[in-house]
Design a protein around this motif. Structure first.
Motif, PDB file in Angstrom:
ATOM      1  N   PRO A 287       0.786  -1.235   0.000  1.00 48.14           N
ATOM      2  CA  PRO A 287       0.000   0.000   0.000  1.00 48.14           C
ATOM      3  C   PRO A 287       0.818   1.286   0.000  1.00 48.14           C
ATOM      4  CG  PRO A 287      -0.062  -1.022   2.155  1.00 48.14           C
ATOM      5  CD  PRO A 287       0.664  -1.973   1.247  1.00 48.14           C
ATOM      6  N   GLY A 288       2.110   1.179   0.162  1.00 50.78           N
ATOM      7  CA  GLY A 288       2.927   2.396   0.182  1.00 50.78           C
ATOM      8  C   GLY A 288       2.566   3.269   1.370  1.00 50.78           C
ATOM      9  N   ARG A 289       2.183   4.494   1.102  1.00 53.49           N
ATOM     10  CA  ARG A 289       1.824   5.425   2.177  1.00 53.49           C
ATOM     11  C   ARG A 289       0.342   5.366   2.535  1.00 53.49           C
ATOM     12  NH1 ARG A 289       5.434   8.870  -1.115  1.00 53.49           N
ATOM     13  NH2 ARG A 289       3.529   9.580  -2.088  1.00 53.49           N
ATOM     14  N   ARG A 290      -0.380   4.452   1.946  1.00 55.58           N
ATOM     15  CA  ARG A 290      -1.817   4.308   2.223  1.00 55.58           C
ATOM     16  C   ARG A 290      -2.056   3.117   3.142  1.00 55.58           C
ATOM     17  NH1 ARG A 290      -4.952   6.912  -2.205  1.00 55.58           N
ATOM     18  NH2 ARG A 290      -3.589   8.625  -2.780  1.00 55.58           N
ATOM     19  N   THR A 291      -3.289   2.961   3.568  1.00 57.90           N
ATOM     20  CA  THR A 291      -3.611   1.858   4.477  1.00 57.90           C
ATOM     21  C   THR A 291      -3.741   0.529   3.746  1.00 57.90           C
ATOM     22  OG1 THR A 291      -6.004   2.244   4.327  1.00 57.90           O
ATOM     23  CG2 THR A 291      -4.802   3.363   6.115  1.00 57.90           C
ATOM     24  N   HIS A 292      -4.193   0.552   2.493  1.00 58.59           N
ATOM     25  CA  HIS A 292      -4.488  -0.681   1.773  1.00 58.59           C
ATOM     26  C   HIS A 292      -4.151  -0.559   0.279  1.00 58.59           C
ATOM     27  CE1 HIS A 292      -6.969  -1.142   5.365  1.00 58.59           C
ATOM     28  NE2 HIS A 292      -6.929  -2.433   5.134  1.00 58.59           N
ATOM     29  N   VAL A 293      -3.986  -1.710  -0.343  1.00 60.35           N
ATOM     30  CA  VAL A 293      -3.859  -1.800  -1.794  1.00 60.35           C
ATOM     31  C   VAL A 293      -5.267  -1.767  -2.369  1.00 60.35           C
ATOM     32  CG1 VAL A 293      -3.157  -3.284  -3.715  1.00 60.35           C
ATOM     33  CG2 VAL A 293      -1.745  -3.170  -1.641  1.00 60.35           C
ATOM     34  N   HIS A 294      -5.483  -0.967  -3.381  1.00 60.61           N
ATOM     35  CA  HIS A 294      -6.785  -0.875  -4.041  1.00 60.61           C
ATOM     36  C   HIS A 294      -6.833  -1.855  -5.201  1.00 60.61           C
ATOM     37  CE1 HIS A 294      -7.644   3.507  -2.626  1.00 60.61           C
ATOM     38  NE2 HIS A 294      -7.184   2.740  -1.671  1.00 60.61           N
ATOM     39  N   LEU A 295      -7.942  -2.575  -5.297  1.00 57.44           N
ATOM     40  CA  LEU A 295      -8.154  -3.530  -6.375  1.00 57.44           C
ATOM     41  C   LEU A 295      -9.493  -3.238  -7.033  1.00 57.44           C
ATOM     42  CD1 LEU A 295      -7.042  -6.714  -4.415  1.00 57.44           C
ATOM     43  CD2 LEU A 295      -5.689  -5.419  -6.073  1.00 57.44           C
ATOM     44  N   ALA A 296      -9.630  -3.654  -8.259  1.00 56.25           N
ATOM     45  CA  ALA A 296     -10.874  -3.448  -9.004  1.00 56.25           C
ATOM     46  C   ALA A 296     -11.507  -4.810  -9.290  1.00 56.25           C
ATOM     47  CB  ALA A 296     -10.600  -2.712 -10.309  1.00 56.25           C
ATOM     48  N   PRO A 297     -12.841  -4.857  -9.316  1.00 54.97           N
ATOM     49  CA  PRO A 297     -13.526  -6.119  -9.564  1.00 54.97           C
ATOM     50  C   PRO A 297     -13.512  -6.574 -11.021  1.00 54.97           C
ATOM     51  CG  PRO A 297     -15.118  -4.369  -9.201  1.00 54.97           C
ATOM     52  CD  PRO A 297     -13.758  -3.780  -8.962  1.00 54.97           C
ATOM     53  N   SER A 298     -13.186  -5.655 -11.936  1.00 53.23           N
ATOM     54  CA  SER A 298     -13.135  -6.014 -13.351  1.00 53.23           C
ATOM     55  C   SER A 298     -12.135  -5.100 -14.053  1.00 53.23           C
ATOM     56  CB  SER A 298     -14.520  -5.890 -14.004  1.00 53.23           C
ATOM     57  OG  SER A 298     -14.920  -4.534 -14.039  1.00 53.23           O
ATOM     58  N   PRO A 299     -11.639  -5.527 -15.227  1.00 53.38           N
ATOM     59  CA  PRO A 299     -10.646  -4.689 -15.919  1.00 53.38           C
ATOM     60  C   PRO A 299     -11.181  -3.332 -16.355  1.00 53.38           C
ATOM     61  CG  PRO A 299     -10.884  -6.819 -17.019  1.00 53.38           C
ATOM     62  CD  PRO A 299     -11.879  -6.775 -15.898  1.00 53.38           C
TER      63      PRO A 299
ATOM     64  N   LYS B  88      -9.000   1.424  -9.463  1.00 51.33           N
ATOM     65  CA  LYS B  88      -7.776   1.499 -10.264  1.00 51.33           C
ATOM     66  C   LYS B  88      -7.738   2.840 -10.981  1.00 51.33           C
ATOM     67  CE  LYS B  88      -9.584  -0.795 -14.389  1.00 51.33           C
ATOM     68  NZ  LYS B  88      -9.627   0.396 -15.212  1.00 51.33           N
ATOM     69  N   ARG B  89      -6.578   3.254 -11.360  1.00 55.40           N
ATOM     70  CA  ARG B  89      -6.419   4.534 -12.051  1.00 55.40           C
ATOM     71  C   ARG B  89      -6.721   4.371 -13.541  1.00 55.40           C
ATOM     72  NH1 ARG B  89      -4.022   7.805  -8.425  1.00 55.40           N
ATOM     73  NH2 ARG B  89      -2.621   6.886  -6.923  1.00 55.40           N
ATOM     74  N   PHE B  90      -7.371   5.362 -14.097  1.00 51.62           N
ATOM     75  CA  PHE B  90      -7.658   5.347 -15.533  1.00 51.62           C
ATOM     76  C   PHE B  90      -6.371   5.434 -16.350  1.00 51.62           C
ATOM     77  CE2 PHE B  90     -11.880   6.880 -14.149  1.00 51.62           C
ATOM     78  CZ  PHE B  90     -12.645   5.922 -14.779  1.00 51.62           C
ATOM     79  N   THR B  91      -5.348   6.057 -15.788  1.00 54.25           N
ATOM     80  CA  THR B  91      -4.121   6.296 -16.521  1.00 54.25           C
ATOM     81  C   THR B  91      -3.129   5.138 -16.428  1.00 54.25           C
ATOM     82  OG1 THR B  91      -3.180   7.397 -14.597  1.00 54.25           O
ATOM     83  CG2 THR B  91      -4.304   8.797 -16.212  1.00 54.25           C
ATOM     84  N   ALA B  92      -3.525   4.043 -15.798  1.00 52.72           N
ATOM     85  CA  ALA B  92      -2.612   2.916 -15.611  1.00 52.72           C
ATOM     86  C   ALA B  92      -2.233   2.298 -16.952  1.00 52.72           C
ATOM     87  CB  ALA B  92      -3.256   1.867 -14.731  1.00 52.72           C
ATOM     88  N   ALA B  93      -0.928   2.205 -17.193  1.00 49.45           N
ATOM     89  CA  ALA B  93      -0.429   1.629 -18.447  1.00 49.45           C
ATOM     90  C   ALA B  93      -0.313   0.111 -18.359  1.00 49.45           C
ATOM     91  CB  ALA B  93       0.926   2.234 -18.789  1.00 49.45           C
ATOM     92  N   VAL B  94      -0.231  -0.421 -17.124  1.00 45.48           N
ATOM     93  CA  VAL B  94      -0.107  -1.855 -16.908  1.00 45.48           C
ATOM     94  C   VAL B  94      -1.274  -2.306 -16.031  1.00 45.48           C
ATOM     95  CG1 VAL B  94       1.329  -3.693 -15.931  1.00 45.48           C
ATOM     96  CG2 VAL B  94       2.409  -1.719 -17.051  1.00 45.48           C
ATOM     97  N   LEU B  95      -2.004  -3.305 -16.506  1.00 43.86           N
ATOM     98  CA  LEU B  95      -3.117  -3.833 -15.743  1.00 43.86           C
ATOM     99  C   LEU B  95      -2.746  -5.233 -15.258  1.00 43.86           C
ATOM    100  CD1 LEU B  95      -5.959  -3.124 -14.810  1.00 43.86           C
ATOM    101  CD2 LEU B  95      -6.831  -4.140 -16.909  1.00 43.86           C
TER     102      LEU B  95
END
Length: 173
Positions: free
Chosen positions: A117-129, A135-142
């Protein structure tokens, strides 16, 4: 930038990252008194309500006289705790793949350490691609994540969260 977006960004920053810095009283699971937030941000209740209602990711939650960010809190300088946040979310048991967007520059560290999670409390995950939350819209790697051995929670806005994704749970290629 519209006034609604400006207020939404201020609210999100205060409730996710800036409460400690600004002296905002907040419970361990992220709730703060709306009156305190209004005074700190120098906004009125209709402006707050519009920002909450129109937030594109439903990041903000209101219950009675309280408001909180659903997820995405910083660890440093915030009065929230990982345990209290998790107790306020719903534990889920996903059976299909989950997703995490990142940058090419982050891939070597993720291969070595998994998702942290880095500086956050948790890792964020998405239920679908194609999900608009988690997840970030700007993510180059999924990245495709196997949730079998993960403890996963769902925030009120549908974002899925976990403390850490080990490298073995990431399905490359």
């Amino acid at each position: 930038m519209s006034d609604v977006v400006r207020v939404s960004k201020k609210l999100s920053w205060l409730l996710r990252h800036g409460a400690g810095e600004k002296g905002l009283a907040m419970s361990a699971d992220g709730w703060a008194a709306i009156d305190d937030v209004l005074a700190l941000l120098e906004i009125d209740r209709p402006a707050l309500d519009r920002a909450v209602e129109r937030n594109d990711k439903n990041r903000l939650q209101v219950e009675g006289s309280l408001i909180r960010a659903c997820q995405g809190h910083s660890l440093a300088g915030m009065p929230v705790t990982v345990e209290a946040l998790e107790a306020s979310w719903r534990r889920v048991h996903p059976t299909g793949s989950l997703w995490h967007g990142t940058t090419p520059a982050a891939v070597p560290a993720i291969r070595r350490d998994g998702l942290r999670p880095g500086r956050r409390t948790h890792v964020h995950l998405a239920p679908s691609p194609d999900s608009h939350v988690g997840k970030r819209f700007t993510a180059a790697v999924l990245l495709r994540i196997d949730p079998t051995d993960l403890v996963v929670f769902e925030a009120p806005n549908g974002v899925l969260l976990t403390r850490h994704v080990p490298p073995a749970a990431i399905k490359w290629g």
